[in-house]
Design an enzyme around this catalytic site. Structure first.
Site, PDB file in Angstrom:
ATOM      1  N   LYS A 138     -24.037  26.240 -48.778  1.00  0.00           N
ATOM      2  CA  LYS A 138     -24.432  25.467 -47.589  1.00  0.00           C
ATOM      3  C   LYS A 138     -25.538  26.221 -46.822  1.00  0.00           C
ATOM      4  O   LYS A 138     -26.360  26.892 -47.450  1.00  0.00           O
ATOM      5  CB  LYS A 138     -23.210  25.158 -46.726  1.00  0.00           C
ATOM      6  CG  LYS A 138     -22.096  24.483 -47.552  1.00  0.00           C
ATOM      7  CD  LYS A 138     -20.991  23.895 -46.741  1.00  0.00           C
ATOM      8  CE  LYS A 138     -19.952  23.282 -47.665  1.00  0.00           C
ATOM      9  NZ  LYS A 138     -18.889  22.562 -46.979  1.00  0.00           N
ATOM     10  N   HIS A 170     -23.623  15.176 -51.001  1.00  0.00           N
ATOM     11  CA  HIS A 170     -22.530  15.873 -50.319  1.00  0.00           C
ATOM     12  C   HIS A 170     -22.207  15.132 -49.024  1.00  0.00           C
ATOM     13  O   HIS A 170     -23.112  14.574 -48.384  1.00  0.00           O
ATOM     14  CB  HIS A 170     -22.943  17.318 -50.030  1.00  0.00           C
ATOM     15  CG  HIS A 170     -21.799  18.155 -49.569  1.00  0.00           C
ATOM     16  ND1 HIS A 170     -21.324  18.107 -48.283  1.00  0.00           N
ATOM     17  CD2 HIS A 170     -21.001  19.033 -50.229  1.00  0.00           C
ATOM     18  CE1 HIS A 170     -20.287  18.928 -48.173  1.00  0.00           C
ATOM     19  NE2 HIS A 170     -20.081  19.501 -49.341  1.00  0.00           N
ATOM     20  N   GLY A 183     -13.765  22.421 -45.287  1.00  0.00           N
ATOM     21  CA  GLY A 183     -13.886  23.388 -44.196  1.00  0.00           C
ATOM     22  C   GLY A 183     -12.747  23.357 -43.198  1.00  0.00           C
ATOM     23  O   GLY A 183     -12.838  23.950 -42.127  1.00  0.00           O
TER      24      GLY A 183
HETATM   25  P1  13P Z   1     -14.958  24.401 -48.211  1.00  0.00           P
HETATM   26  O1  13P Z   1     -14.556  25.038 -49.518  1.00  0.00           O
HETATM   27  O2  13P Z   1     -15.500  25.360 -47.220  1.00  0.00           O
HETATM   28  O3  13P Z   1     -13.869  23.503 -47.690  1.00  0.00           O
HETATM   29  O4  13P Z   1     -16.199  23.426 -48.564  1.00  0.00           O
HETATM   30  C1  13P Z   1     -16.070  22.536 -49.602  1.00  0.00           C
HETATM   31  C2  13P Z   1     -17.382  21.896 -49.861  1.00  0.00           C
HETATM   32  O5  13P Z   1     -17.865  21.108 -49.079  1.00  0.00           O
HETATM   33  C3  13P Z   1     -18.112  22.289 -51.075  1.00  0.00           C
HETATM   34  O6  13P Z   1     -19.201  21.466 -51.306  1.00  0.00           O
END
Ligand code: 13P
Length: 252
Positions: free
Chosen positions: A12, A98, A174
């Site tokens: 990200k 995403h 998240g």
């Molecule tokens: P997390 O593993 O931080 O929950 O994020 C997942 C995600 O969006 C991967 O693209």
């Protein structure tokens, strides 16, 4: 089915050069020490780090991907990145659609599909993300929402060799709230069945469907062991070498 799991780190909007290079080199060093690892490893850094990370992991077996691309080949699209630019920087994959792009940038299924077609034209493998919100799940719409997103986002010409699906329930991203194995398997099986309607059951059986959403070292093994879960798209836990590696090792 012969589906080799894919463990993909979606970094990200995290990391400056020093952090990204340390993370990439750490992952590459782990893989060097274990060439027989049961899964394929992919890291998807922010755009600014792609070229440096690709150089750092060159020859290690760790693949590099972008987190988005434009649907056009080139032109007046300020701030955007074309599929060929990603390839040029060292990518072999790109994450598309995403939920954060769908929310932050208003990306639609049709746009995601157009991007996937463009990615394929540049020889990139597309990781097409779909997933329901908590409101949709609570309303009993989980399967229908994922079927609709899949149908709208899956590109013509999509096949196991060039397209991966990531099921990412938005409520699990998240949040530390992970889908239960039952919830994950139910949706993954439904996605594969729907994909079978689009490309035929034999090809759908070869397509990798990743789970994403608070996947961590302590829950990865039971998710990845599910019949229709073929790896993970990992956010937070992909930012630490040890966590990412522990998840990779849980592929068996
Ligand atoms: P997390 O593993 O931080 O929950 O994020 C997942 C995600 O969006 C991967 O693209």
């Amino acid at each position: 089915m012969g589906r080799k799991p894919l463990i993909a780190g979606n970094w990200k909007m995290n990391g400056l050069k020093a952090d990204g290079l340390a993370l990439a080199k750490g992952v590459a060093a782990k893989l060097k020490g274990e060439p027989g690892l049961a899964c394929e490893l992919l890291v998807c850094p922010p755009f600014t780090l792609i070229a440096a990370v690709a150089d750092a992991v060159a020859g290690s077996g760790v693949a590099v991907g972008g987190q988005d691309c434009h649907a056009k080949v080139s032109g007046a699209h300020t701030g955007d990145t074309s599929p060929a630019m990603l390839v040029d920087a060292g990518c072999s994959y790109v994450i598309l659609g995403h939920s954060e792009r769908r929310t932050d940038h208003g990306e639609t299924d049709a746009l995601v599909k157009a991007k996937a077609i463009a990615a394929h034209a540049a020889s990139l493998k597309a990781i097409v993300c779909i997933g329901e919100t908590l409101v949709q799940r609570d309303a009993g719409q989980t399967i229908a929402v994922n079927q609709t997103q899949l149908r709208g986002s899956w590109p013509e010409g999509g096949a196991a060799e060039n397209t991966v699906i990531a099921y990412e329930p938005v409520w699990a991203i998240g949040t530390g709230r992970v889908a239960t194995p039952e919830q994950a398997q139910e949706v993954h099986a439904a996605i594969r069945a729907e994909l079978g309607q689009i490309i035929g059951a034999a090809e759908a059986a070869k397509v990798r469907i990743l789970y994403g959403g608070s996947m961590k070292p302590d829950n990865a093994a039971q998710l990845i062991a599910l019949p229709d879960v073929d790896g993970g798209l990992i956010g937070g836990a992909a930012l630490k070498v040890e966590d990412f590696w522990a998840i990779a090792k849980s592929c068996g």
